[in-house]
Design a protein around this motif. Structure first.
Motif, PDB file in Angstrom:
ATOM      1  N   GLU A  59       0.792  -1.226   0.000  1.00  0.00           N
ATOM      2  CA  GLU A  59       0.000   0.000   0.000  1.00  0.00           C
ATOM      3  C   GLU A  59       0.828   1.282   0.000  1.00  0.00           C
ATOM      4  OE1 GLU A  59      -2.684  -3.035   0.323  1.00  0.00           O
ATOM      5  OE2 GLU A  59      -0.982  -2.748   1.704  1.00  0.00           O
ATOM      6  N   ALA A  60       1.905   1.325   0.764  1.00  0.00           N
ATOM      7  CA  ALA A  60       2.623   2.594   0.937  1.00  0.00           C
ATOM      8  C   ALA A  60       4.124   2.367   0.937  1.00  0.00           C
ATOM      9  CB  ALA A  60       2.204   3.281   2.231  1.00  0.00           C
ATOM     10  N   LEU A  61       4.843   3.279   0.284  1.00  0.00           N
ATOM     11  CA  LEU A  61       6.294   3.263   0.282  1.00  0.00           C
ATOM     12  C   LEU A  61       6.799   4.377   1.185  1.00  0.00           C
ATOM     13  CD1 LEU A  61       8.980   2.202  -0.855  1.00  0.00           C
ATOM     14  CD2 LEU A  61       8.702   3.782  -2.784  1.00  0.00           C
ATOM     15  N   GLY A  62       7.883   4.096   1.912  1.00  0.00           N
ATOM     16  CA  GLY A  62       8.443   5.079   2.826  1.00  0.00           C
ATOM     17  C   GLY A  62       9.596   5.849   2.223  1.00  0.00           C
ATOM     18  N   THR A 116      -3.321   8.378   1.787  1.00  0.00           N
ATOM     19  CA  THR A 116      -2.870   8.448   3.176  1.00  0.00           C
ATOM     20  C   THR A 116      -1.413   8.864   3.204  1.00  0.00           C
ATOM     21  OG1 THR A 116      -4.393   6.686   3.869  1.00  0.00           O
ATOM     22  CG2 THR A 116      -2.538   7.167   5.327  1.00  0.00           C
ATOM     23  N   VAL A 117      -1.090   9.784   4.088  1.00  0.00           N
ATOM     24  CA  VAL A 117       0.296  10.149   4.365  1.00  0.00           C
ATOM     25  C   VAL A 117       0.591   9.749   5.808  1.00  0.00           C
ATOM     26  CG1 VAL A 117       1.945  12.024   4.668  1.00  0.00           C
ATOM     27  CG2 VAL A 117       0.385  12.052   2.704  1.00  0.00           C
ATOM     28  N   TYR A 118       1.489   8.779   5.965  1.00  0.00           N
ATOM     29  CA  TYR A 118       1.935   8.380   7.302  1.00  0.00           C
ATOM     30  C   TYR A 118       3.100   9.289   7.693  1.00  0.00           C
ATOM     31  CZ  TYR A 118      -0.700   4.087   6.405  1.00  0.00           C
ATOM     32  OH  TYR A 118      -1.693   3.179   6.116  1.00  0.00           O
ATOM     33  N   ALA A 119       2.933  10.053   8.749  1.00  0.00           N
ATOM     34  CA  ALA A 119       3.994  10.922   9.256  1.00  0.00           C
ATOM     35  C   ALA A 119       4.715  10.189  10.378  1.00  0.00           C
ATOM     36  CB  ALA A 119       3.401  12.229   9.769  1.00  0.00           C
ATOM     37  N   ASP A 172      -0.413   5.756  -1.370  1.00  0.00           N
ATOM     38  CA  ASP A 172      -0.154   6.190  -0.002  1.00  0.00           C
ATOM     39  C   ASP A 172       1.364   6.251   0.189  1.00  0.00           C
ATOM     40  OD1 ASP A 172      -2.909   5.908   0.279  1.00  0.00           O
ATOM     41  OD2 ASP A 172      -2.749   3.947   1.256  1.00  0.00           O
ATOM     42  N   VAL A 173       1.823   7.117   1.079  1.00  0.00           N
ATOM     43  CA  VAL A 173       3.257   7.232   1.341  1.00  0.00           C
ATOM     44  C   VAL A 173       3.491   7.365   2.842  1.00  0.00           C
ATOM     45  CG1 VAL A 173       3.878   8.240  -0.893  1.00  0.00           C
ATOM     46  CG2 VAL A 173       3.197   9.742   0.998  1.00  0.00           C
TER      47      VAL A 173
END
Length: 331
Positions: A235-238, A297-300, A260-261
């Protein structure tokens, strides 16, 4: 509308009160620890540590709550270090810093263990919604380990991926899983191994219905690594924007990214504490520099594990993440 989620890659510093207790208990029970068992006294200390670390995340109003990984003395090598088919041998430097872990040497078939799932099950007693799992990614775990059983680099990577998939399949009630992949930056694979690495990441990510974040750090991915990684399904790459913001943004501009990131925008090794405004500015900068019109989505998050920090600084950084991403603030 973008959802902003305050979280972390886990591996928190132990509360000061617990360090001396654990040191004394482990010194007195060295044989049990070598055999891979922990006494009831040690388990009790870790249970109190877990409860405290979870409560502190809740106080900071993080959107995703990790178990804290207080038991992970060997950093992300932990899932192998406690496995019956693994011998822990000499002390090895953990990447390019002054931290060390025991070398995990795989000497037999990697079967299901369940250690991390058991930790999460205990954490779930204190967490309602928002539980997040943390695991090493397959490439990094294979890179940190020594193979003394499978005999082939790609077969070993596939075995590590199958092992992690089995561990992840046992997770219950998690909304998000961070797969920590620093070796993709620190020891990148050659281009001809790209398909094997992508398949390994797929194997792990497909073992759960939770949202999977693949989180490289200590810098930016080389271009061929980045391109192959995007072939996997997650789903998300960091992006570690603390260590190298320019190269990370270049990769996103040149090759695109996931819908998403996860943005490493709080420094997990520097005691200088960012305020909430700085965190928000870093999010806005990345969004403005990259081609996506709007991320889902942005995961902080912090850019690396947080165990390098003094407890007080670690807690302040959690507070900054929580404050910066509250929806009423960023809406």
């Amino acid at each position: 509308m973008t959802q902003y989620v305050a979280t972390s890659p886990g591996l928190y510093p132990l509360p000061d009160w617990s360090k001396e207790q654990l040191q004394d208990l482990k010194g007195n029970q060295r044989e049990d620890l070598i055999d891979g068992t922990e006494s009831q006294e040690i388990e009790s200390v870790y249970a109190e540590v877990r409860e405290e670390l979870i409560a502190r995340q809740q106080e900071a109003e993080l959107d995703r709550i990790v178990e804290g990984q207080g038991r992970w003395d060997d950093f992300i090598a932990h899932p192998l270090a406690v496995h019956d088919s693994v011998e822990t041998r000499g002390i090895v430097r953990y990447y390019n810093n002054n931290n060390f872990y025991r070398e995990p040497v795989v000497t037999d078939e990697l079967t299901f263990d369940g250690d991390v799932a058991a930790e999460l099950d205990k954490a779930s007693d204190h967490v309602g919604a928002g539980l997040q799992g943390v695991l090493p990614g397959p490439y990094s775990l294979a890179d940190l380990a020594t193979d003394d059983y499978y005999g082939d680099e790609d077969e070993f990577l596939a075995a590590i991926a199958e092992f992690l998939a089995g561990e992840l399949d046992a997770f219950e009630g998690v909304e998000t899983v961070f797969l920590l992949e620093p070796s993709l930056v620190e020891n990148p694979f050659e281009n001809d191994r790209g398909e094997q690495v992508s398949t390994a990441v797929d194997t792990v990510a497909s073992a759960t219905d939770a949202d999977v974040v693949v989180f490289p750090y200590w810098g930016a991915l080389e271009e061929h690594v980045y391109a192959h990684l995007l072939d996997a399904d997650f789903e998300a790459l960091g992006f570690d924007l603390i260590a190298d913001h320019d190269s990370n943004v270049y990769n996103a501009q040149e090759y695109g990214t996931t819908d998403d990131v996860a943005l490493g925008i709080v420094d997990g090794k520097n005691t200088l504490v960012e305020d909430a405004e700085t965190v928000r500015e870093r999010i806005e900068w990345f969004e403005g520099q990259t081609p996506s019109e709007e991320y889902g989505t942005v995961y902080a998050t912090a850019n690396v594990e947080l165990s390098y920090l003094p407890v007080s600084k670690f807690e302040q950084k959690l507070d900054a993440l929580g404050e910066a991403t509250r929806q009423e603030v960023v809406a």
